[in-house]
Enzyme design. Sequence first.
Site, short mmCIF file in Angstrom:
data_model
loop_
_atom_site.label_atom_id
_atom_site.label_comp_id
_atom_site.label_asym_id
_atom_site.label_seq_id
_atom_site.Cartn_x
_atom_site.Cartn_y
_atom_site.Cartn_z
N GLU A 249 30.68 9.30 4.89
CA GLU A 249 29.74 10.04 5.73
C GLU A 249 30.12 11.50 5.60
OE1 GLU A 249 27.93 12.17 7.76
OE2 GLU A 249 29.24 11.67 9.45
N CYS A 287 27.56 17.23 11.70
CA CYS A 287 26.84 17.07 10.44
C CYS A 287 25.35 16.91 10.63
CB CYS A 287 27.41 15.89 9.65
SG CYS A 287 27.71 14.43 10.64
#
Length: 482
Positions: A249, A287
Amino acid sequence: MTVPHFPFLVAGRAATTEARIEVRNPFDGRTVGTVSEAGPEHIEAAIAAAAATAAEFAGTPAHVRSDVLTHISARLDERGEEIARLISGESGKPIKWARVEVTRAASTFRWAAEEARRWSGHMQRLDTDPGSEGRVALIHRVPRGPILGIAPFNFPLNLVAHKVAPALAVGAPIIVKPAPATPLSSLVLGEIMAETSLPSGSWSVLTVSNEKASTMVQDLRLPVVSFTGSVPVGWSIRELVPRKHVTLELGGNAAVVVCEDWCDERKQDFAAERIARFSMYQAGQSCIAVQRVFIHVRHYETMKQRILAHVGALSIGAPDEDDTDVGPLIDERAAVRVGQWIDEAVAGGATVLTGGGRDGAVLEPTVIENAPGGARVLDDEVFGPVVVLCRVSSDEEAFERVNRSRFGLQAGIFTADLHTAFHASRVLDVGGVIVGDVPSYRADQMPYGGVKDSGTGKEGVHSAMEDLTEEKVLVLTGIDVP
């Protein structure tokens, strides 16, 4: 005031060394805790214990794993304010967001407890062909093996929870390597895990440098690596161990589209407030923080003024104060880097509408327009309190520009038209499309992950449980299939 010392945990047991690391608050530089650095012998002991207990842990009854996860969830709730203060101290995250993180982590473990009881597999009849009459297949999922979970600094508890909770739910041993800047909350999580009946060796929390972690990444006794962090490091791990199962990720430069049909004033103000808040929350160090906003030209000037008003209303200050919205970045070096990217965009013709100033690790919430193509504030992940506004002449142009990125984590679409929503979901090259809100929305039980340089694999408790396991088939013969 005495600075607390936190031991690391090897196979569930606390350990210390003479090598001490100070953990400092990014806002004022004060030491909030010290940790011992694990040595090679501790790394070996943790890996050996994980490998030795893998078969035993995989066979643990579902109710035992579920009860353990329930206990962890409850204890996180009970110690919530203490842990939130610790997260705020080590990361500089405003206390209001640190409290949200603890609540989410408790929820993540609660979801895992529920999923552990539902983790049952399925039956498949095989008498669909003449040669397989009297046969039935029982298909269940088994752990791929012990896991190395490498966590980032920006969510030092909840992103650890998203690695630990699914692993415990499926019965897979896990070794957690927290970020060197923010190890404290994960070590407290370890304290809570030590209160449970988890088998010895089923978990460890090791405070080691990123360089020393390479030993664990390459060790064949840890066949699964779950990494959350920077793009270069993530893909280098995958290239280093191509035969391992690697979940990545890696972040992105999340986009919002304000479509032509988003005309209602109340809805526009809602969108503006969400864009302002979630481009700047946690100093943009998420993010899925809003970074690029594509606004139909019909609404551009109105939306710009609304966004600026909401950004201007955000409070900048000490992270331990309840009314602080925006605190420091993780360190001054990060703030300097983001400032340089802003300056580069301005040199290329961009305009700073508000913000841009810096005081140590604190960067003012910054809104930019007219950023040139190729500017890093558009093309790369800023990971700072910066949002870029862009005019578009159509929704289709906006969708094309969202896709003009090497990242693809999530996108937010403000539209009231169901056809537009489904069209956006079809054409946008991202892992998730959030309609009627910003891309920063995440429910911890839903699948979460990206495409392209944003990584591979999915988080979200059930999705992660599937990712950490593989199918195994048991065929029974001579069965009178009902």
